[in-house]
Enzyme design. Structure first.
Site, PDB file in Angstrom:
ATOM      1  N   CYS A 140     -12.369  83.710 -43.645  1.00 26.47           N
ATOM      2  CA  CYS A 140     -12.364  83.163 -44.999  1.00 26.47           C
ATOM      3  C   CYS A 140     -11.527  81.881 -44.946  1.00 26.47           C
ATOM      4  O   CYS A 140     -11.015  81.518 -43.888  1.00 26.47           O
ATOM      5  CB  CYS A 140     -11.845  84.162 -46.033  1.00 26.47           C
ATOM      6  SG  CYS A 140     -10.125  84.636 -45.871  1.00 26.47           S
ATOM      7  N   CYS A 192     -15.940  81.034 -46.517  1.00 26.85           N
ATOM      8  CA  CYS A 192     -15.514  79.802 -45.832  1.00 26.85           C
ATOM      9  C   CYS A 192     -16.624  78.760 -45.827  1.00 26.85           C
ATOM     10  O   CYS A 192     -16.432  77.645 -45.359  1.00 26.85           O
ATOM     11  CB  CYS A 192     -14.995  80.084 -44.435  1.00 26.85           C
ATOM     12  SG  CYS A 192     -16.190  80.718 -43.258  1.00 26.85           S
ATOM     13  N   CYS A 230     -17.432  77.346 -41.294  1.00 30.09           N
ATOM     14  CA  CYS A 230     -17.516  78.324 -40.215  1.00 30.09           C
ATOM     15  C   CYS A 230     -18.553  77.849 -39.192  1.00 30.09           C
ATOM     16  O   CYS A 230     -19.686  77.553 -39.557  1.00 30.09           O
ATOM     17  CB  CYS A 230     -17.915  79.693 -40.747  1.00 30.09           C
ATOM     18  SG  CYS A 230     -16.620  80.479 -41.706  1.00 30.09           S
TER      19      CYS A 230
END
Length: 139
Positions: free
Chosen positions: A13, A87, A91
């Site tokens: 996250c 996120c 990511c």
């Protein structure tokens, strides 16, 4: 996937201070030594959210010594399952990895009363993932 031995999963996250910490803690707690677990964030906070620590303590899991960590491409590459929890595009994506995007409320700035339902959703999703992988939950 079942029967291939130890699996690896990483929860990500943004701040690695709430959702991903809870996800990693539940994976570690429920999968025992059947899953290698990591968690990280694209912009890690300085500490884990105290309300998250308290909510996890209520279910018998102590994450008070955990520290937010920075997301690295290596962490993603070494994982069989990559769980993102807010996120977004930060990511990294690698071919051949299984990605799960768990849309969950952000516990940042919330009290323990608001964190409990998020914690419970994460636990349910972790249990579901373990069942899909053929890994019995220890509790």
């Amino acid at each position: 996937m079942p029967g291939r031995g130890t699996r690896s999963a990483c929860a990500f996250c943004i701040h690695n201070a709430g959702r991903s910490q809870m996800g990693a803690a539940f994976l570690t707690h429920l999968a025992a030594d059947h899953v290698e677990v990591c968690s990280a964030g694209s912009a890690p906070a300085d500490t884990v959210n105290p309300a998250v620590v308290e909510a996890m303590k209520e279910v018998g899991i102590d994450i008070s010594t955990q520290k937010p960590k920075v997301l690295t491409p290596e962490a993603v590459q070494s994982s069989d399952v990559v769980i993102t929890m807010g996120c977004g595009d930060t990511c990294p994506v690698f071919p051949g990895k299984r990605y799960l995007d768990w849309q969950l409320d952000d516990p940042a700035g919330q009290g323990v009363d608001a964190v409990r339902p998020i914690r419970d959703q994460i636990e349910q999703r972790v249990r579901g993932l373990l069942a899909e992988l053929g890994i019995p939950a220890t509790v």
